[in-house]
Write an enzyme that holds these catalytic residues in place. Structure first.
Site, mmCIF file in Angstrom:
data_model
loop_
_atom_site.group_PDB
_atom_site.id
_atom_site.type_symbol
_atom_site.label_atom_id
_atom_site.label_comp_id
_atom_site.label_asym_id
_atom_site.label_seq_id
_atom_site.Cartn_x
_atom_site.Cartn_y
_atom_site.Cartn_z
ATOM 1 N N ASP A 5 0.603 -1.016 -0.051
ATOM 2 C CA ASP A 5 0.271 0.149 -0.003
ATOM 3 C C ASP A 5 0.760 0.942 0.312
ATOM 4 O O ASP A 5 1.974 1.432 1.162
ATOM 5 C CB ASP A 5 -0.604 0.335 1.296
ATOM 6 N N HIS A 6 1.008 1.965 -1.075
ATOM 7 C CA HIS A 6 1.767 3.249 -1.442
ATOM 8 C C HIS A 6 1.134 3.792 -0.231
ATOM 9 O O HIS A 6 1.978 5.105 -0.585
ATOM 10 C CB HIS A 6 1.792 4.072 -2.382
ATOM 11 N N ARG A 7 0.095 4.669 -0.078
ATOM 12 C CA ARG A 7 -0.274 5.311 1.438
ATOM 13 C C ARG A 7 0.495 5.322 2.294
ATOM 14 O O ARG A 7 1.012 6.054 3.305
ATOM 15 C CB ARG A 7 -1.489 5.296 1.562
#
Length: 406
Positions: free
Chosen positions: A378-380
């Protein structure tokens, strides 16, 4: 006075369930030691016990129907009694001595009958048969153990003369067959609907990024073989993969976490999900507190839980609460691939099948078993550099697995 029975909440905020099989018939005398029906929920098939001793006066839904929690599904009373006057309905809690039990989903269903003579079949097969006025009790199943399959119903339809359509009947929104087309429509089961909704949510809400590494699996395969001989038990490759992941998860806690409003929740427990393929869809049984288990304990837990999950016998609690997931896509022959991150987590690690490849070792070409490992993150919460450091640690632990297993 007749007594109504409503579909209870079978756990995890259930909104509706699908009647798979009625295990009783109208007019049958029953006791609270009998089972009333099988209901398919999001993750399992649940046996619901009979709540009252007496006679079954009415069954409010057909096998294959979806019913909302709180809806009346059956009425009980004395033989010959009218259903016009009923007592307040009850739910499953009325029979505490006979708890609701999760069991395997009927996949595949078997063409046998219950003690009441009711044919068992999957909801989708029943629905197609019902739409075409086919009596299942007269169908000879061609599937394993005599199961009635969709092809059995289609074969009957191919040889069945067309019926005269009823005048002015509105078209159904989703028919089993489409006019002028050889295509076949098959509605999703409750479990398939859940899989579809959750994967869509995860793909829509999580900005997925993928990275992969290649592992020299020479030592890994040697150690696994030695462990099988030493422990005298099957060692799933997922068990060694989990042991390799645990130190990395502790070193890089963002991978064992959940995105929450305004931040990230870093978990101090390590509940590792193991993706498993079944005939009715993907399930992810969860090994709770995996970091507290020895290798032998971890393997024993996997050998117990995974077969039950595949057979739909795992409980809802055993299929929830994961903080990180591993997926052995190589089990079905895949060399490489990516996975969708389960909603509520930040990463999933996929491992492919080891293949023999030429590699350069100290200036010489050697043939080594090479294993591809892919991380979906998850790039967040996780940037590329952090993901690569995590994968470097995974590579170290898999290429020298003894260190991770100590």
């Amino acid at each position: 006075m007749a007594k109504e029975f409503r579909l209870p909440d079978l756990g995890s905020g259930l909104q509706e369930g699908q009647i798979v099989n009625w295990l009783v018939e109208v007019g049958q005398r029953v006791t609270t030691s009998d089972d009333l029906c099988e209901v398919e929920t999001e993750k399992a098939v649940i046996e619901i016990p009979v709540p009252y001793a007496g006679t079954v006066l009415e069954l409010k839904a057909a096998a294959g129907d979806s019913v909302e929690v709180g809806s009346v599904i059956a009425v009980f009373g004395d033989e010959g009694e009218s259903t016009g006057s009923t007592e307040a309905p009850v739910e499953a809690e009325a029979t505490p001595d006979k708890p609701v039990v999760a069991q395997a989903a009927p996949a595949p269903a078997v063409n046998t009958t219950t003690a009441t003579g009711r044919v068992k079949a999957m909801p989708s097969v029943r629905r197609i048969a019902r739409q075409h006025d086919i009596e299942l009790s007269g169908v000879a199943g061609s599937g394993r153990h005599g199961q009635i399959t969709r092809n059995d119903i289609l074969a009957i339809l191919d040889n069945k003369p067309a019926a005269t359509p009823a005048p002015a009947a509105p078209a159904a929104p989703a028919a089993a067959t489409r006019p002028g087309s050889s295509s076949q429509f098959e509605p999703f089961s409750m479990i398939r609907k859940t899989i579809s909704a959750r994967l869509s949510q995860a793909w829509r809400e999580i900005p997925h990024v993928f990275t992969r590494i290649e592992i020299d699996a020479t030592r890994l395969l040697v150690v696994r073989k030695a462990l099988i001989e030493e422990l005298d038990m099957k060692i799933p490759i997922e068990a060694i993969l989990i042991k390799a992941c645990l130190p990395a998860l502790k070193e890089f806690p963002a991978f064992n976490a959940t995105i929450v409003e305004g931040g990230i929740e870093l978990h101090q427990h390590y509940n590792i999900g193991v993706a498993a393929d079944t005939e009715t869809g993907l399930v992810v049984p969860v090994l709770k507190d995996a970091d507290r288990m020895s290798l032998r304990e971890l393997v024993a837990s996997m050998l117990d839980l995974l077969p039950r999950a595949v057979q739909r016998k795992a409980t809802p609690e055993e299929l929830s609460g994961g903080t990180f997931t591993v997926n052995n896509i190589g089990a079905l022959g895949n060399i490489s691939g990516t996975s969708i991150i389960p909603h509520g987590t930040t990463a999933i690690l996929s491992i492919g099948r080891a293949v023999q490849r030429p590699v350069a070792i100290d200036g010489e070409v050697e043939i080594r078993p090479i294993l591809e490992v892919t991380l979906s993150f998850d790039h967040r919460a996780i940037d590329g550099g952090l993901a690569q450091r995590f994968m470097n640690r995974i590579q170290e632990n898999l290429e020298e697995p003894v260190k991770a297993l100590l």
